[in-house]
Design an enzyme around this catalytic site. Structure first.
Site, PDB file in Angstrom:
ATOM      1  N   ARG A 134     -45.303 -13.275  -9.498  1.00  0.00           N
ATOM      2  CA  ARG A 134     -46.167 -12.282  -9.577  1.00  0.00           C
ATOM      3  C   ARG A 134     -46.664 -12.282 -11.428  1.00  0.00           C
ATOM      4  NH1 ARG A 134     -43.957  -6.471  -7.606  1.00  0.00           N
ATOM      5  NH2 ARG A 134     -41.883  -8.477  -7.030  1.00  0.00           N
ATOM      6  N   LYS A 159     -40.142 -17.307 -14.727  1.00  0.00           N
ATOM      7  CA  LYS A 159     -40.682 -15.871 -14.928  1.00  0.00           C
ATOM      8  C   LYS A 159     -39.393 -16.130 -16.482  1.00  0.00           C
ATOM      9  CE  LYS A 159     -38.921 -12.988 -12.658  1.00  0.00           C
ATOM     10  NZ  LYS A 159     -38.388 -11.429 -11.532  1.00  0.00           N
TER      11      LYS A 159
END
Length: 465
Positions: free
Chosen positions: A21, A28
């Site tokens: 996402r 991340k």
């Protein structure tokens, strides 16, 4: 809590996720929060516990994470080739976790986590002699987190992930932070018993809770005092939210340490910045990277300091930009000044409006006050550089150095064509183009293409009466 030391504790940091996402080529955990990668914040926190060792679980782009972190002496790298859930991730650490009493499991995307909270978790886990202890919280919005399910007596019976929870379970306000302290001798037996009969067909770490209870082992839940600490990052909206929470925390801490911060909601102070007492940070300032600001300084408004060093009592006026430069005590910078990398300013230097200094040493008490560029220069003390002066240090292929002695006066609109040396006590007339070395004392000026020297010329003196 600098006296913490847990030599019989090993920490497992889960940092294998891709973070789909985030929509990024960067793992991340390498996305930055106030100037530091998320994983750096987490490692800084767990290292403060002084555990026996840290096991770092990586998977997606593990080589990038490893290159960023380096090789601390007490860190073991563990690869999770296939991301099959948090339980599967911890299980990969079985070979590197040994000879410890407990294992502390934390997530690599929780940069707000504090060492005080982790120490309390370990201490209470051990004081109660518990097999499995989960750190919980009661956030205002529990959406997305695993719910803590308790029986009628308040005992923990399970942790149910959001996607697998019933409508009734989703109404539960207490959630798991994803952080556990587990007795080493039971941890891996529990992990090997986990199944993947869930919506994602993954091996969830929270499933060790019902397994432990079924085996007659003790399970406890300890609530953190500040639920913000458990906030994780799944996308860039979360990243901005976490950064805002951390910024508020950092600003309040500096305020408590004796720093005045005007309009704090307009100021950015990154995690690696240091600020002295009685310093004033005005509205709109950005203090970035490893910037150090001494005592009794004044910065701003709208000044930007990036990896800068300011000694005590420096005054930086509005809209100045200092990047990779050092400034001595009692100096005055700006407004609208720019100090570029490797600019080194001594004490009591004045750099004024629309002046740019690059890779230069400016001696004590020297002044460059208006509309000038000084690059690749070594300047002595007590010099005065007039408006519009530039050092012509680049010939299109090579950079050259300009050397300026002590007590030199350079008239306005002067060009110093490097390599060139200006000796002590020299004066250069306004509008001169200097292409050859300037002798000490006297007046040097150029008319058109001619450069002349007036021996014995005396500089006018101010009337002190």
């Amino acid at each position: 809590m600098s006296n913490l030391h847990y030599p019989d504790l090993q920490v497992c940091v889960l940092a294998a996720g891709k973070g789909k996402r985030m929509r990024s080529n960067l793992p991340k955990v390498l996305h930055k929060v106030l100037g530091r990668a998320m994983i750096d914040h987490v490692l800084h926190t767990v290292e403060a516990l002084r555990p026996k060792a840290i096991a770092m679980v990586t998977g997606h782009a593990s080589e990038m994470v490893r290159a960023h972190v380096g090789q601390p002496v007490n860190l073991d790298w563990v690869i999770q080739d296939k991301q099959l859930g948090t339980g599967h991730a911890v299980k990969q650490c079985e070979k590197v976790i040994r000879d410890v009493r407990d294992v502390l499991i934390v997530c690599g995307d929780t940069p707000l986590l504090s060492v005080e909270t982790l120490a309390r978790l370990v201490d209470e886990h051990r004081a109660a002699n518990t097999d499995v202890t989960v750190l919980t919280a009661k956030p205002e919005n529990p959406f997305g987190y695993g719910r803590i399910v308790r029986d009628g007596n308040g005992n923990v019976t399970s942790i149910v992930e959001q996607k697998d929870a019933t409508d009734e379970q989703r109404l539960i306000g207490e959630v798991s932070s994803g952080i556990y302290c587990v007795r080493h001798e039971v941890l891996f037996d529990l992990l090997h018993a986990i199944g993947n009969s869930n919506a994602q067909e993954e091996y969830y770490l929270p499933d060790i809770v019902p397994l432990a209870l079924h085996a007659g082992q003790s399970v406890a839940a300890i609530a953190m005092n500040d639920s913000d600490e458990m906030v994780g990052v799944n996308d860039r909206v979360d990243l901005a939210h976490v950064e805002g929470l951390m910024q508020k925390r950092i600003i309040e801490e500096w305020q408590r340490r004796g720093v005045t911060i005007e309009k704090p909601d307009t100021v950015r102070i990154e995690a690696g910045v240091k600020i002295g007492i009685d310093t004033v940070i005005q509205a709109g300032c950005y203090l970035i990277g490893t910037t150090h600001v001494g005592d009794e300084c004044r910065v701003g408004p709208n000044a930007v300091l990036v990896n800068a060093w300011l000694d005590d009592r420096v005054n930086v006026f509005a809209f100045s930009h200092i990047h990779g430069a050092s400034v001595g005590s009692d100096a005055i910078i700006g407004p609208y000044a720019r100090l570029r990398p490797e600019a080194q300013l001594d004490e009591e230097v004045h750099i004024g409006n629309f002046v740019e200094i690059k890779k230069s040493v400016i001696g004590r008490g020297s002044k460059v006050n208006h509309l000038s560029y000084i690059g690749d220069t070594v300047m002595g003390s007590a010099c005065n550089v007039g408006a519009g002066t530039i050092t012509c240090n680049y010939d299109g292929a090579n950079k050259f150095v300009t050397e300026i002695g002590n007590n030199v006066f350079i008239g306005s609109d002067t060009q110093l064509v490097a390599p060139v040396k200006v000796a002590d006590d020299a004066t250069i007339g306004a509008g001169s183009t200097i292409t050859r070395n300037v002798a000490a004392g006297g007046l040097t000026l150029s008319e058109r293409n001619a450069q002349k020297y007036a021996a014995g010329w005396k500089r006018p003196q101010k009337d002190r009466n």
